[in-house]
Motif scaffolding. Structure first.
Motif, mmCIF file in Angstrom:
data_model
loop_
_atom_site.group_PDB
_atom_site.id
_atom_site.type_symbol
_atom_site.label_atom_id
_atom_site.label_comp_id
_atom_site.label_asym_id
_atom_site.label_seq_id
_atom_site.Cartn_x
_atom_site.Cartn_y
_atom_site.Cartn_z
ATOM 1 N N MET A 1 0.866 -1.183 0.000
ATOM 2 C CA MET A 1 0.000 0.000 0.000
ATOM 3 C C MET A 1 0.901 1.230 0.000
ATOM 4 O O MET A 1 1.871 1.288 0.759
ATOM 5 C CB MET A 1 -0.913 0.001 1.226
ATOM 6 N N HIS A 2 0.600 2.187 -0.848
ATOM 7 C CA HIS A 2 1.470 3.355 -0.966
ATOM 8 C C HIS A 2 0.810 4.597 -0.380
ATOM 9 O O HIS A 2 -0.415 4.663 -0.188
ATOM 10 C CB HIS A 2 1.857 3.601 -2.426
ATOM 11 N N ASN A 3 1.649 5.590 -0.108
ATOM 12 C CA ASN A 3 1.153 6.869 0.427
ATOM 13 C C ASN A 3 1.287 7.993 -0.596
ATOM 14 O O ASN A 3 1.295 9.167 -0.240
ATOM 15 C CB ASN A 3 1.917 7.226 1.701
ATOM 16 N N GLY A 4 1.447 7.592 -1.859
ATOM 17 C CA GLY A 4 1.576 8.573 -2.932
ATOM 18 C C GLY A 4 3.000 8.731 -3.414
ATOM 19 O O GLY A 4 3.239 9.197 -4.529
ATOM 20 N N ILE B 1 6.022 2.902 -1.003
ATOM 21 C CA ILE B 1 5.288 1.750 -0.463
ATOM 22 C C ILE B 1 5.521 1.745 1.044
ATOM 23 O O ILE B 1 6.607 1.416 1.517
ATOM 24 C CB ILE B 1 5.774 0.428 -1.087
ATOM 25 N N ASN B 2 4.529 2.129 1.799
ATOM 26 C CA ASN B 2 4.723 2.248 3.245
ATOM 27 C C ASN B 2 4.199 1.054 4.038
ATOM 28 O O ASN B 2 4.540 0.879 5.210
ATOM 29 C CB ASN B 2 4.076 3.535 3.772
ATOM 30 N N LYS B 3 3.373 0.219 3.411
ATOM 31 C CA LYS B 3 2.868 -0.992 4.066
ATOM 32 C C LYS B 3 3.054 -2.172 3.121
ATOM 33 O O LYS B 3 2.617 -2.113 1.966
ATOM 34 C CB LYS B 3 1.396 -0.846 4.434
ATOM 35 N N THR B 4 3.672 -3.223 3.596
ATOM 36 C CA THR B 4 3.929 -4.388 2.757
ATOM 37 C C THR B 4 3.459 -5.646 3.469
ATOM 38 O O THR B 4 3.785 -5.859 4.641
ATOM 39 C CB THR B 4 5.429 -4.514 2.429
ATOM 40 N N ALA B 5 2.706 -6.464 2.764
ATOM 41 C CA ALA B 5 2.213 -7.733 3.311
ATOM 42 C C ALA B 5 2.768 -8.869 2.446
ATOM 43 O O ALA B 5 2.520 -8.910 1.235
ATOM 44 C CB ALA B 5 0.692 -7.763 3.324
ATOM 45 N N ILE B 6 3.514 -9.766 3.071
ATOM 46 C CA ILE B 6 4.141 -10.888 2.376
ATOM 47 C C ILE B 6 3.375 -12.157 2.751
ATOM 48 O O ILE B 6 3.459 -12.635 3.886
ATOM 49 C CB ILE B 6 5.622 -11.022 2.768
ATOM 50 N N TYR B 7 2.614 -12.707 1.822
ATOM 51 C CA TYR B 7 1.794 -13.883 2.079
ATOM 52 C C TYR B 7 2.647 -15.141 1.909
ATOM 53 O O TYR B 7 3.234 -15.364 0.835
ATOM 54 C CB TYR B 7 0.603 -13.923 1.131
ATOM 55 N N ILE B 8 2.718 -15.960 2.943
ATOM 56 C CA ILE B 8 3.572 -17.140 2.910
ATOM 57 C C ILE B 8 2.798 -18.373 3.376
ATOM 58 O O ILE B 8 1.760 -18.277 4.032
ATOM 59 C CB ILE B 8 4.822 -16.968 3.801
ATOM 60 N N PHE C 1 11.666 2.812 4.489
ATOM 61 C CA PHE C 1 12.461 2.072 3.511
ATOM 62 C C PHE C 1 12.286 2.718 2.140
ATOM 63 O O PHE C 1 11.203 3.197 1.796
ATOM 64 C CB PHE C 1 11.997 0.617 3.468
ATOM 65 N N THR C 2 13.342 2.745 1.349
ATOM 66 C CA THR C 2 13.279 3.363 0.023
ATOM 67 C C THR C 2 12.527 2.452 -0.931
ATOM 68 O O THR C 2 13.058 1.472 -1.433
ATOM 69 C CB THR C 2 14.694 3.629 -0.523
ATOM 70 N N ALA C 3 11.258 2.760 -1.161
ATOM 71 C CA ALA C 3 10.440 1.967 -2.082
ATOM 72 C C ALA C 3 9.634 2.914 -2.964
ATOM 73 O O ALA C 3 8.425 2.784 -3.120
ATOM 74 C CB ALA C 3 9.528 1.027 -1.313
ATOM 75 N N THR C 4 10.329 3.892 -3.528
ATOM 76 C CA THR C 4 9.682 4.841 -4.432
ATOM 77 C C THR C 4 9.412 4.157 -5.768
ATOM 78 O O THR C 4 9.662 2.962 -5.928
ATOM 79 C CB THR C 4 10.572 6.074 -4.630
ATOM 80 N N ALA C 5 8.898 4.910 -6.743
ATOM 81 C CA ALA C 5 8.552 4.336 -8.046
ATOM 82 C C ALA C 5 9.779 3.730 -8.729
ATOM 83 O O ALA C 5 10.890 4.238 -8.628
ATOM 84 C CB ALA C 5 7.943 5.420 -8.938
ATOM 85 N N ARG C 6 9.558 2.589 -9.401
ATOM 86 C CA ARG C 6 10.580 1.873 -10.183
ATOM 87 C C ARG C 6 11.791 1.473 -9.329
ATOM 88 O O ARG C 6 12.928 1.513 -9.792
ATOM 89 C CB ARG C 6 11.041 2.725 -11.375
ATOM 90 N N THR C 7 11.540 1.078 -8.107
ATOM 91 C CA THR C 7 12.623 0.622 -7.232
ATOM 92 C C THR C 7 12.630 -0.903 -7.181
ATOM 93 O O THR C 7 11.598 -1.528 -6.917
ATOM 94 C CB THR C 7 12.448 1.165 -5.804
ATOM 95 N N THR D 1 4.385 4.387 -11.358
ATOM 96 C CA THR D 1 3.751 5.566 -10.778
ATOM 97 C C THR D 1 2.736 5.121 -9.737
ATOM 98 O O THR D 1 2.202 4.006 -9.809
ATOM 99 C CB THR D 1 3.041 6.416 -11.861
ATOM 100 N N TYR D 2 2.488 5.984 -8.775
ATOM 101 C CA TYR D 2 1.524 5.665 -7.726
ATOM 102 C C TYR D 2 0.233 6.453 -7.972
ATOM 103 O O TYR D 2 0.242 7.692 -7.985
ATOM 104 C CB TYR D 2 2.098 6.005 -6.353
ATOM 105 N N LEU D 3 -0.853 5.728 -8.183
ATOM 106 C CA LEU D 3 -2.141 6.347 -8.487
ATOM 107 C C LEU D 3 -2.982 6.453 -7.217
ATOM 108 O O LEU D 3 -3.024 5.523 -6.400
ATOM 109 C CB LEU D 3 -2.891 5.517 -9.539
ATOM 110 N N ASP D 4 -3.686 7.569 -7.080
ATOM 111 C CA ASP D 4 -4.507 7.797 -5.886
ATOM 112 C C ASP D 4 -5.689 6.836 -5.801
ATOM 113 O O ASP D 4 -6.166 6.519 -4.707
ATOM 114 C CB ASP D 4 -5.019 9.235 -5.858
#
Length: 216
Positions: A70-73, A76-83, A176-182, A205-208
């Motif tokens: 989930m991004h804040n614009g 990526i500020n929230k990451t869920a890793i399904y295992i 964590f550095t997770a900007t566009a195209r990272t 790109t991050y869309l609203d």
């Protein structure tokens, strides 16, 4: 008569000496056999233990079902890793697991925090702040959201997953550095067995209107 007695006495002495040598050989053989039996028993036990550990190490492990973010614009500020466990895997204790993520310039290591354990087996919003405490989840800890757990093995104090279980490892990646195209890579390394491999590139790109995105 004296000669005959002398010869008889000599034969008796020779027989006693032979008997002593024979008994000594038997004793030596018994000691050697005891050492060999003990050694073979130890080696058998060691081989059995090593074989069990090797089988456990090879057969066990984690697989990554998907990675959602989930991004804040801007990040990526929230990451869920399904295992879930690999097929045939032994039970895996996630409290002993380590999550490692890298963007090429930085590498972060996350450990489990039982405070951020959440039961979502009845459903719920994964990315709601109140669900797994995203706001207070630190940059060095990860939480666990239980999606499927028939036997209730994945408790907060002992988050153990086994056959059929599905959980999401929750990571706050705000810092964590997770900007566009990272390009992001990493692993979920269990206590034993094969790690789950993480590898994705953040969106261009991050869309609203698309706050939640599938990363892997």
């Amino acid at each position: 008569m004296k000669i005959t007695e002398f010869m008889n006495n000599k034969k008796g002495a020779s027989g006693i000496g032979t008997l002593i040598v024979f008994i000594a050989m038997v004793l030596v053989a018994a000691v050697a056999a005891s050492v060999l039996i003990n050694t073979s028993g130890f080696l058998q036990q060691k081989a059995s233990t090593t074989g069990k550990e090797s089988t456990e190490q090879v057969a066990s492990g984690l697989q990554i079902a998907q990675v959602m973010g989930m991004h804040n614009g801007a990040n990526i500020n929230k990451t869920a890793i399904y295992i879930s466990p690999n097929a045939g895997s032994s039970a895996i204790d996630l409290s002993q697991a380590v999550v490692m993520l890298s963007d090429g310039a930085n590498k972060r290591v996350y450990k489990y925090d039982s405070t951020f354990h959440k039961d979502l087996t009845d459903g719920g919003d994964m990315f709601a702040d109140a669900t797994v405490g995203w706001k207070t989840l630190s940059a060095t800890k990860f939480g666990v959201a239980v999606i499927q757990d028939a036997d209730g093995s994945c408790a907060a104090a002992t988050p153990v997953i086994n056959k059929g279980d599905i959980v999401a490892i929750t990571v706050n990646t705000t810092s964590f550095t997770a900007t566009a195209r990272t390009a992001i890579s990493g692993t979920v390394q269990p206590e034993f067995g094969a790690p789950g491999v993480i590898s994705f590139t953040t969106p261009a790109t991050y869309l609203d209107d698309a706050k939640v995105v599938q990363l892997q």
